[in-house]
Design an enzyme around this catalytic site. Structure first.
Site, PDB file in Angstrom:
ATOM      1  N   GLY A  74       0.777  -1.235   0.000  1.00  0.00           N
ATOM      2  CA  GLY A  74       0.000   0.000   0.000  1.00  0.00           C
ATOM      3  C   GLY A  74       0.806   1.282   0.000  1.00  0.00           C
ATOM      4  N   GLY A  75       2.121   1.205  -0.126  1.00  0.00           N
ATOM      5  CA  GLY A  75       2.926   2.425  -0.155  1.00  0.00           C
ATOM      6  C   GLY A  75       2.557   3.336  -1.320  1.00  0.00           C
ATOM      7  N   CYS A 119      10.267  -3.379 -10.206  1.00  0.00           N
ATOM      8  CA  CYS A 119      11.488  -3.108  -9.443  1.00  0.00           C
ATOM      9  C   CYS A 119      12.573  -4.097  -9.866  1.00  0.00           C
ATOM     10  CB  CYS A 119      11.241  -3.149  -7.944  1.00  0.00           C
ATOM     11  SG  CYS A 119      10.584  -4.715  -7.333  1.00  0.00           S
ATOM     12  N   ASP A 163      -5.405  -6.806  -4.441  1.00  0.00           N
ATOM     13  CA  ASP A 163      -4.294  -7.740  -4.318  1.00  0.00           C
ATOM     14  C   ASP A 163      -4.865  -9.146  -4.251  1.00  0.00           C
ATOM     15  OD1 ASP A 163      -1.147  -7.403  -3.814  1.00  0.00           O
ATOM     16  OD2 ASP A 163      -1.834  -9.221  -2.796  1.00  0.00           O
TER      17      ASP A 163
END
Length: 451
Positions: free
Chosen positions: A269-270, A385, A289
Protein backbone atom coordinates in the site's frame (compact mmCIF):
# COMPACT_ATOMS: atom_id res chain seq x y z
CA UNK A 1 19.60 -12.04 27.17
CA UNK A 2 23.34 -11.57 26.84
CA UNK A 3 25.36 -10.95 23.71
CA UNK A 4 26.19 -14.62 23.16
CA UNK A 5 22.49 -15.42 23.37
CA UNK A 6 22.02 -12.75 20.71
CA UNK A 7 24.19 -14.97 18.50
CA UNK A 8 21.97 -17.96 19.29
CA UNK A 9 18.98 -15.96 18.07
CA UNK A 10 20.86 -14.93 14.92
CA UNK A 11 21.67 -18.57 14.09
CA UNK A 12 18.05 -19.58 14.63
CA UNK A 13 16.89 -16.84 12.24
CA UNK A 14 19.47 -17.97 9.67
CA UNK A 15 18.15 -21.50 10.00
CA UNK A 16 14.59 -20.34 9.34
CA UNK A 17 15.70 -18.36 6.27
CA UNK A 18 17.87 -21.11 4.74
CA UNK A 19 15.99 -24.25 5.70
CA UNK A 20 12.38 -23.12 5.97
CA UNK A 21 12.26 -20.44 3.27
CA UNK A 22 11.47 -17.58 5.68
CA UNK A 23 11.94 -13.98 4.54
CA UNK A 24 14.88 -12.39 6.33
CA UNK A 25 13.22 -9.07 7.15
CA UNK A 26 9.99 -10.65 8.41
CA UNK A 27 11.73 -13.36 10.46
CA UNK A 28 14.10 -10.80 11.97
CA UNK A 29 11.30 -8.37 12.79
CA UNK A 30 9.25 -11.14 14.44
CA UNK A 31 12.21 -12.43 16.47
CA UNK A 32 13.40 -9.02 17.67
CA UNK A 33 9.90 -7.86 18.58
CA UNK A 34 9.31 -10.85 20.85
CA UNK A 35 12.74 -11.03 22.54
CA UNK A 36 14.18 -9.07 25.44
CA UNK A 37 17.50 -7.97 24.01
CA UNK A 38 19.09 -4.57 24.49
CA UNK A 39 19.06 -2.15 21.55
CA UNK A 40 22.77 -2.84 21.06
CA UNK A 41 22.26 -6.62 20.93
CA UNK A 42 19.32 -6.23 18.55
CA UNK A 43 21.65 -4.23 16.32
CA UNK A 44 24.20 -7.06 16.48
CA UNK A 45 21.60 -9.69 15.55
CA UNK A 46 20.46 -7.55 12.60
CA UNK A 47 24.03 -7.06 11.37
CA UNK A 48 24.90 -10.75 11.67
CA UNK A 49 21.74 -11.97 9.95
CA UNK A 50 21.75 -9.50 7.05
CA UNK A 51 25.49 -9.87 6.51
CA UNK A 52 25.54 -13.65 6.64
CA UNK A 53 22.55 -14.03 4.29
CA UNK A 54 23.96 -11.48 1.84
CA UNK A 55 27.48 -12.93 1.71
CA UNK A 56 26.45 -16.60 1.81
CA UNK A 57 28.38 -17.71 -1.29
CA UNK A 58 31.45 -15.59 -0.43
CA UNK A 59 31.55 -17.20 3.01
CA UNK A 60 31.07 -20.71 1.62
CA UNK A 61 33.86 -20.14 -0.91
CA UNK A 62 36.22 -19.30 1.96
CA UNK A 63 34.85 -22.04 4.19
CA UNK A 64 35.43 -24.72 1.53
CA UNK A 65 39.17 -24.00 1.67
CA UNK A 66 39.37 -24.92 5.36
CA UNK A 67 36.73 -27.62 5.81
CA UNK A 68 37.81 -31.25 5.44
CA UNK A 69 34.15 -32.15 4.94
CA UNK A 70 32.06 -31.19 1.88
CA UNK A 71 29.88 -28.23 2.91
CA UNK A 72 26.73 -30.09 1.82
CA UNK A 73 27.45 -32.72 4.47
CA UNK A 74 27.80 -30.28 7.35
CA UNK A 75 25.13 -30.24 10.02
CA UNK A 76 22.86 -27.30 9.27
CA UNK A 77 23.48 -25.46 12.57
CA UNK A 78 27.24 -26.02 12.27
CA UNK A 79 27.19 -24.54 8.76
CA UNK A 80 25.21 -21.46 9.93
CA UNK A 81 27.51 -20.89 12.92
CA UNK A 82 30.61 -21.13 10.72
CA UNK A 83 29.21 -18.74 8.13
CA UNK A 84 28.25 -16.24 10.80
CA UNK A 85 31.67 -16.44 12.48
CA UNK A 86 33.49 -16.02 9.18
CA UNK A 87 31.30 -13.01 8.37
CA UNK A 88 32.48 -11.37 11.58
CA UNK A 89 36.14 -12.25 10.97
CA UNK A 90 36.11 -11.02 7.36
CA UNK A 91 33.74 -8.05 7.39
CA UNK A 92 33.53 -6.72 10.97
CA UNK A 93 36.48 -5.24 12.81
CA UNK A 94 34.93 -4.19 16.12
CA UNK A 95 34.79 -7.74 17.56
CA UNK A 96 38.18 -9.28 18.44
CA UNK A 97 39.04 -12.48 16.55
CA UNK A 98 39.42 -14.56 19.72
CA UNK A 99 35.96 -13.45 20.90
CA UNK A 100 34.41 -14.44 17.57
CA UNK A 101 35.92 -17.94 17.81
CA UNK A 102 34.98 -18.51 21.44
CA UNK A 103 31.43 -17.25 20.90
CA UNK A 104 31.00 -19.53 17.87
CA UNK A 105 32.18 -22.52 19.92
CA UNK A 106 29.88 -21.63 22.83
CA UNK A 107 26.93 -21.09 20.49
CA UNK A 108 27.47 -24.58 19.07
CA UNK A 109 27.58 -26.07 22.58
CA UNK A 110 24.33 -24.37 23.58
CA UNK A 111 22.41 -25.10 20.38
CA UNK A 112 23.69 -28.58 19.61
CA UNK A 113 24.86 -30.11 22.84
CA UNK A 114 28.30 -31.51 23.61
CA UNK A 115 27.62 -34.94 22.08
CA UNK A 116 27.70 -33.44 18.60
CA UNK A 117 31.36 -32.38 18.90
CA UNK A 118 30.55 -29.57 16.49
CA UNK A 119 32.29 -27.13 18.83
CA UNK A 120 35.67 -28.81 18.22
CA UNK A 121 35.13 -28.84 14.44
CA UNK A 122 34.13 -25.16 14.42
CA UNK A 123 37.08 -24.21 16.62
CA UNK A 124 39.55 -26.03 14.32
CA UNK A 125 38.26 -24.44 11.12
CA UNK A 126 38.19 -20.90 12.46
CA UNK A 127 41.69 -21.21 13.97
CA UNK A 128 43.01 -22.63 10.70
CA UNK A 129 41.56 -19.64 8.88
CA UNK A 130 43.10 -17.17 11.31
CA UNK A 131 46.61 -18.64 11.19
CA UNK A 132 46.68 -19.04 7.38
CA UNK A 133 48.70 -16.16 5.90
CA UNK A 134 47.84 -17.15 2.31
CA UNK A 135 44.94 -15.06 0.97
CA UNK A 136 41.96 -16.84 -0.53
CA UNK A 137 42.42 -17.28 -4.28
CA UNK A 138 39.32 -15.91 -6.03
CA UNK A 139 38.51 -16.49 -9.74
CA UNK A 140 40.67 -14.27 -11.96
CA UNK A 141 38.85 -10.94 -12.33
CA UNK A 142 40.23 -10.22 -15.81
CA UNK A 143 39.90 -13.70 -17.32
CA UNK A 144 36.71 -14.78 -15.54
CA UNK A 145 34.80 -11.67 -14.50
CA UNK A 146 31.52 -13.58 -14.23
CA UNK A 147 32.98 -16.17 -11.84
CA UNK A 148 34.77 -13.52 -9.78
CA UNK A 149 31.72 -11.26 -9.36
CA UNK A 150 29.45 -14.19 -8.48
CA UNK A 151 31.74 -15.64 -5.81
CA UNK A 152 33.37 -12.51 -4.38
CA UNK A 153 30.18 -10.43 -4.19
CA UNK A 154 27.98 -13.45 -3.46
CA UNK A 155 25.33 -13.54 -6.19
CA UNK A 156 23.84 -16.42 -8.18
CA UNK A 157 25.73 -16.82 -11.44
CA UNK A 158 22.70 -16.14 -13.63
CA UNK A 159 22.11 -12.72 -12.03
CA UNK A 160 25.75 -11.72 -12.54
CA UNK A 161 25.62 -12.94 -16.15
CA UNK A 162 22.53 -10.80 -16.74
CA UNK A 163 24.15 -7.68 -15.28
CA UNK A 164 27.36 -8.20 -17.25
CA UNK A 165 25.33 -8.43 -20.44
CA UNK A 166 23.30 -5.29 -19.66
CA UNK A 167 25.89 -3.04 -17.97
CA UNK A 168 29.37 -4.36 -18.78
CA UNK A 169 32.08 -5.28 -16.25
CA UNK A 170 32.34 -1.91 -14.47
CA UNK A 171 28.57 -1.43 -14.30
CA UNK A 172 27.96 -4.97 -13.10
CA UNK A 173 30.57 -4.67 -10.35
CA UNK A 174 29.17 -1.30 -9.25
CA UNK A 175 25.72 -2.88 -9.11
CA UNK A 176 27.03 -5.81 -7.02
CA UNK A 177 28.64 -3.34 -4.59
CA UNK A 178 25.47 -1.28 -4.31
CA UNK A 179 23.28 -4.32 -3.70
CA UNK A 180 25.57 -5.54 -0.90
CA UNK A 181 25.51 -2.22 0.97
CA UNK A 182 22.85 -1.67 3.62
CA UNK A 183 20.28 0.75 2.19
CA UNK A 184 19.33 3.96 3.97
CA UNK A 185 16.02 4.16 5.82
CA UNK A 186 13.73 6.35 3.71
CA UNK A 187 10.25 7.62 4.47
CA UNK A 188 7.47 9.42 2.64
CA UNK A 189 5.75 12.21 4.56
CA UNK A 190 1.98 11.89 4.72
CA UNK A 191 1.26 15.34 3.30
CA UNK A 192 -2.43 14.94 4.05
CA UNK A 193 -1.65 15.74 7.68
CA UNK A 194 1.87 17.23 7.92
CA UNK A 195 4.53 18.85 5.73
CA UNK A 196 8.15 17.63 5.51
CA UNK A 197 9.85 20.44 7.44
CA UNK A 198 7.29 20.25 10.23
CA UNK A 199 7.78 16.49 10.49
CA UNK A 200 11.58 16.87 10.65
CA UNK A 201 11.14 19.12 13.70
CA UNK A 202 8.61 16.77 15.27
CA UNK A 203 10.84 13.73 14.77
CA UNK A 204 13.81 15.58 16.31
CA UNK A 205 11.77 15.96 19.49
CA UNK A 206 11.22 12.17 19.44
CA UNK A 207 14.93 11.41 19.09
CA UNK A 208 14.90 10.64 15.36
CA UNK A 209 17.05 12.73 13.01
CA UNK A 210 15.65 13.27 9.51
CA UNK A 211 16.85 15.10 6.38
CA UNK A 212 15.08 15.99 3.15
CA UNK A 213 15.61 13.86 0.05
CA UNK A 214 16.65 15.49 -3.19
CA UNK A 215 14.79 13.15 -5.54
CA UNK A 216 11.23 13.47 -4.20
CA UNK A 217 9.64 16.48 -2.45
CA UNK A 218 7.91 14.45 0.29
CA UNK A 219 10.85 12.09 0.89
CA UNK A 220 12.98 11.95 4.05
CA UNK A 221 16.03 9.96 5.10
CA UNK A 222 15.80 8.78 8.70
CA UNK A 223 18.59 8.14 11.19
CA UNK A 224 17.35 6.10 14.13
CA UNK A 225 19.15 3.55 16.32
CA UNK A 226 16.03 1.50 16.99
CA UNK A 227 12.81 0.46 15.31
CA UNK A 228 9.95 2.74 14.36
CA UNK A 229 7.02 0.96 16.01
CA UNK A 230 7.38 3.06 19.15
CA UNK A 231 7.87 6.41 17.35
CA UNK A 232 4.74 8.48 18.01
CA UNK A 233 4.86 10.21 14.62
CA UNK A 234 4.82 6.80 12.93
CA UNK A 235 1.90 5.61 15.05
CA UNK A 236 0.07 8.85 14.25
CA UNK A 237 0.42 8.23 10.51
CA UNK A 238 2.74 11.14 9.77
CA UNK A 239 4.89 9.00 7.47
CA UNK A 240 5.32 5.61 5.83
CA UNK A 241 8.56 3.75 5.04
CA UNK A 242 9.11 3.89 1.27
CA UNK A 243 12.07 4.19 -1.09
CA UNK A 244 12.60 7.19 -3.37
CA UNK A 245 12.15 5.13 -6.56
CA UNK A 246 8.84 3.82 -5.28
CA UNK A 247 7.71 7.37 -4.52
CA UNK A 248 8.41 8.41 -8.11
CA UNK A 249 5.78 5.93 -9.34
CA UNK A 250 2.77 7.86 -7.96
CA UNK A 251 4.22 11.12 -9.32
CA UNK A 252 4.55 9.44 -12.73
CA UNK A 253 0.87 8.39 -12.58
CA UNK A 254 0.02 12.07 -11.84
CA UNK A 255 -3.42 11.45 -10.27
CA UNK A 256 -5.91 14.30 -9.85
CA UNK A 257 -8.51 14.96 -7.13
CA UNK A 258 -11.89 13.40 -7.87
CA UNK A 259 -10.62 10.69 -10.22
CA UNK A 260 -11.43 6.98 -10.05
CA UNK A 261 -8.16 5.04 -10.01
CA UNK A 262 -7.19 1.36 -9.80
CA UNK A 263 -4.00 -0.05 -8.31
CA UNK A 264 -4.04 -3.65 -9.53
CA UNK A 265 -1.14 -5.08 -7.47
CA UNK A 266 -1.38 -2.76 -4.50
CA UNK A 267 0.02 -4.46 -1.37
CA UNK A 268 1.40 -3.38 1.01
CA UNK A 269 0.00 0.00 0.00
CA UNK A 270 2.93 2.42 -0.15
CA UNK A 271 2.17 3.56 -3.69
CA UNK A 272 -1.59 3.31 -3.17
CA UNK A 273 -1.55 5.67 -0.20
CA UNK A 274 0.79 8.02 -2.08
CA UNK A 275 -1.69 8.15 -4.99
CA UNK A 276 -4.46 9.00 -2.52
CA UNK A 277 -2.32 11.74 -0.96
CA UNK A 278 -1.57 13.31 -4.36
CA UNK A 279 -5.35 13.27 -4.99
CA UNK A 280 -5.79 15.11 -1.67
CA UNK A 281 -7.89 12.09 -0.56
CA UNK A 282 -10.63 13.22 -2.98
CA UNK A 283 -11.99 10.60 -5.39
CA UNK A 284 -11.56 6.85 -5.10
CA UNK A 285 -8.68 4.40 -5.34
CA UNK A 286 -9.57 0.73 -5.77
CA UNK A 287 -6.63 -1.20 -4.33
CA UNK A 288 -6.51 -4.86 -5.34
CA UNK A 289 -4.29 -7.74 -4.32
CA UNK A 290 -4.49 -11.48 -4.75
CA UNK A 291 -3.86 -12.48 -1.11
CA UNK A 292 -6.12 -11.63 1.86
CA UNK A 293 -3.24 -11.12 4.30
CA UNK A 294 -1.66 -8.62 1.90
CA UNK A 295 -4.94 -6.77 1.45
CA UNK A 296 -4.96 -6.47 5.24
CA UNK A 297 -1.60 -4.68 5.03
CA UNK A 298 -3.10 -2.14 2.61
CA UNK A 299 -5.97 -1.52 5.03
CA UNK A 300 -3.60 -1.13 7.98
CA UNK A 301 -1.48 1.43 6.14
CA UNK A 302 -4.58 3.25 4.86
CA UNK A 303 -6.09 3.47 8.33
CA UNK A 304 -2.85 4.48 10.06
CA UNK A 305 -2.39 7.30 7.53
CA UNK A 306 -6.00 8.43 7.99
CA UNK A 307 -7.03 8.01 4.35
CA UNK A 308 -10.69 7.58 3.39
CA UNK A 309 -10.55 7.34 -0.43
CA UNK A 310 -9.02 3.82 -0.68
CA UNK A 311 -11.21 0.73 -1.13
CA UNK A 312 -9.04 -2.38 -0.62
CA UNK A 313 -10.20 -5.85 -1.56
CA UNK A 314 -9.02 -9.28 -2.70
CA UNK A 315 -8.96 -9.47 -6.48
CA UNK A 316 -6.85 -11.43 -8.96
CA UNK A 317 -5.80 -8.81 -11.54
CA UNK A 318 -5.87 -11.50 -14.23
CA UNK A 319 -9.63 -11.94 -13.80
CA UNK A 320 -10.58 -8.28 -13.29
CA UNK A 321 -13.83 -7.34 -15.05
CA UNK A 322 -14.04 -3.55 -15.13
CA UNK A 323 -14.67 -2.30 -18.65
CA UNK A 324 -14.01 1.41 -19.16
CA UNK A 325 -14.24 2.12 -15.44
CA UNK A 326 -11.07 3.98 -14.49
CA UNK A 327 -9.42 7.32 -15.24
CA UNK A 328 -6.00 5.89 -14.40
CA UNK A 329 -4.68 2.39 -13.71
CA UNK A 330 -1.42 1.56 -11.96
CA UNK A 331 0.20 -1.81 -12.67
CA UNK A 332 3.13 -2.15 -10.28
CA UNK A 333 3.68 -5.66 -11.54
CA UNK A 334 4.96 -8.81 -9.83
CA UNK A 335 8.54 -9.12 -11.07
CA UNK A 336 11.91 -10.74 -10.46
CA UNK A 337 12.87 -7.92 -8.07
CA UNK A 338 16.51 -7.60 -9.14
CA UNK A 339 16.44 -3.85 -8.46
CA UNK A 340 15.83 -4.19 -4.73
CA UNK A 341 18.10 -7.05 -3.68
CA UNK A 342 19.80 -4.84 -1.07
CA UNK A 343 16.49 -4.56 0.81
CA UNK A 344 15.68 -8.27 0.53
CA UNK A 345 18.95 -10.12 1.11
CA UNK A 346 17.45 -13.58 0.73
CA UNK A 347 15.72 -12.74 -2.59
CA UNK A 348 18.89 -13.39 -4.57
CA UNK A 349 18.83 -16.99 -3.38
CA UNK A 350 15.09 -17.50 -3.96
CA UNK A 351 15.01 -16.19 -7.52
CA UNK A 352 15.51 -18.53 -10.51
CA UNK A 353 16.15 -17.60 -14.12
CA UNK A 354 13.41 -20.00 -15.23
CA UNK A 355 10.83 -17.99 -13.25
CA UNK A 356 11.20 -15.00 -15.57
CA UNK A 357 9.13 -16.28 -18.55
CA UNK A 358 6.21 -17.03 -16.20
CA UNK A 359 6.51 -13.53 -14.70
CA UNK A 360 6.55 -11.99 -18.18
CA UNK A 361 3.35 -13.86 -19.07
CA UNK A 362 1.71 -12.79 -15.81
CA UNK A 363 2.66 -9.14 -16.37
CA UNK A 364 1.26 -9.24 -19.90
CA UNK A 365 -2.03 -10.74 -18.67
CA UNK A 366 -2.41 -8.02 -16.03
CA UNK A 367 -1.59 -5.27 -18.54
CA UNK A 368 -4.25 -6.60 -20.89
CA UNK A 369 -6.86 -6.43 -18.11
CA UNK A 370 -5.68 -2.91 -17.21
CA UNK A 371 -6.14 -1.83 -20.84
CA UNK A 372 -9.79 -2.95 -20.82
CA UNK A 373 -10.46 -1.33 -17.42
CA UNK A 374 -9.41 2.14 -18.60
CA UNK A 375 -11.74 4.79 -19.97
CA UNK A 376 -10.90 6.33 -23.32
CA UNK A 377 -8.32 9.02 -22.69
CA UNK A 378 -7.27 7.24 -19.50
CA UNK A 379 -3.68 6.77 -18.29
CA UNK A 380 -1.91 3.44 -17.76
CA UNK A 381 1.28 3.35 -15.71
CA UNK A 382 3.45 0.24 -15.65
CA UNK A 383 6.29 -0.21 -13.17
CA UNK A 384 8.62 -2.93 -11.92
CA UNK A 385 11.49 -3.11 -9.44
CA UNK A 386 13.72 -5.19 -11.69
CA UNK A 387 16.46 -4.67 -14.27
CA UNK A 388 15.41 -7.29 -16.84
CA UNK A 389 14.65 -5.99 -20.34
CA UNK A 390 12.18 -8.86 -20.87
CA UNK A 391 10.06 -7.55 -17.99
CA UNK A 392 10.55 -3.89 -18.89
CA UNK A 393 11.24 -2.44 -22.35
CA UNK A 394 10.35 -5.65 -24.18
CA UNK A 395 7.15 -6.05 -22.16
CA UNK A 396 6.05 -2.51 -23.02
CA UNK A 397 6.77 -2.93 -26.73
CA UNK A 398 4.76 -6.16 -26.83
CA UNK A 399 1.91 -4.36 -25.04
CA UNK A 400 1.83 -1.61 -27.66
CA UNK A 401 1.93 -4.23 -30.42
CA UNK A 402 -1.15 -5.92 -28.92
CA UNK A 403 -2.98 -2.66 -28.18
CA UNK A 404 -2.89 -0.17 -31.08
CA UNK A 405 -5.32 2.04 -29.14
CA UNK A 406 -2.53 3.00 -26.70
CA UNK A 407 0.13 5.68 -27.14
CA UNK A 408 3.26 6.53 -25.12
CA UNK A 409 2.93 9.59 -22.85
CA UNK A 410 5.92 11.69 -21.67
CA UNK A 411 6.71 11.34 -17.98
CA UNK A 412 6.49 14.39 -15.65
CA UNK A 413 9.45 16.72 -15.04
CA UNK A 414 10.33 15.05 -11.73
CA UNK A 415 11.28 11.88 -13.61
CA UNK A 416 13.18 13.54 -16.47
CA UNK A 417 16.65 12.80 -14.97
CA UNK A 418 15.93 9.08 -15.44
CA UNK A 419 14.13 8.91 -18.82
CA UNK A 420 15.66 6.85 -21.62
CA UNK A 421 17.14 8.83 -24.47
CA UNK A 422 14.64 8.97 -27.31
CA UNK A 423 11.84 7.50 -25.17
CA UNK A 424 10.33 10.20 -22.95
CA UNK A 425 7.60 7.83 -21.71
CA UNK A 426 10.10 5.39 -20.18
CA UNK A 427 12.44 5.83 -17.23
CA UNK A 428 14.97 3.37 -15.92
CA UNK A 429 16.39 4.04 -12.45
CA UNK A 430 19.78 2.38 -12.12
CA UNK A 431 20.92 1.78 -8.52
CA UNK A 432 24.63 2.02 -9.31
CA UNK A 433 24.10 5.38 -11.03
CA UNK A 434 21.15 6.96 -9.26
CA UNK A 435 21.75 5.62 -5.69
CA UNK A 436 18.14 4.44 -5.43
CA UNK A 437 16.30 1.16 -5.78
CA UNK A 438 16.30 -0.12 -9.34
CA UNK A 439 12.96 0.65 -10.99
CA UNK A 440 11.38 0.78 -14.42
CA UNK A 441 8.42 3.07 -15.18
CA UNK A 442 6.48 3.51 -18.42
CA UNK A 443 3.39 5.62 -19.18
CA UNK A 444 0.66 5.20 -21.82
CA UNK A 445 -2.66 6.77 -22.78
CA UNK A 446 -5.72 5.01 -24.16
CA UNK A 447 -6.71 6.98 -27.24
CA UNK A 448 -10.33 7.61 -28.26
CA UNK A 449 -12.03 7.19 -31.60
CA UNK A 450 -11.08 10.71 -32.68
CA UNK A 451 -7.33 10.44 -31.93
Amino acid sequence: MTEHHARDLAVQILYAVDEEGAYTNLELDKALFSCELSAEDKGLVTELVYGTVTYRDHLDYVLAKYSNKPLKKLDSYTHKILRMALYQLIFLDRIPDHAVVSEAVNTAKRLQGKHQQADKFINAILRNYLKDDQPVKWPDKRKNAAGYLAKYYSFPQWIVDTWLKEYGKAGAEALCQYMNARPPLLARVNTLQIQPDALIKKLAQEGVRADRLNQVPEGLILYTPGGLRQVKSFQAGDFIIQDASSMLVAHALDPRPGEHIADLCAAPGGKTTHVAALMKDQGRVDAFDLHPHRVQLIKENRDRLGISSIEARVQDAQTLEAQGTYDRVLVDAPCSGLGVLNRRPDARWHRRRQQVPDLVNLQAAILDKAAVALKEGGTLLYSTCTTFRAENEDQCQHFLDRHPDFRPVPLPDLLQPYVLEGASHICRILPQRDRMDGFFIAKFRKVGQDD
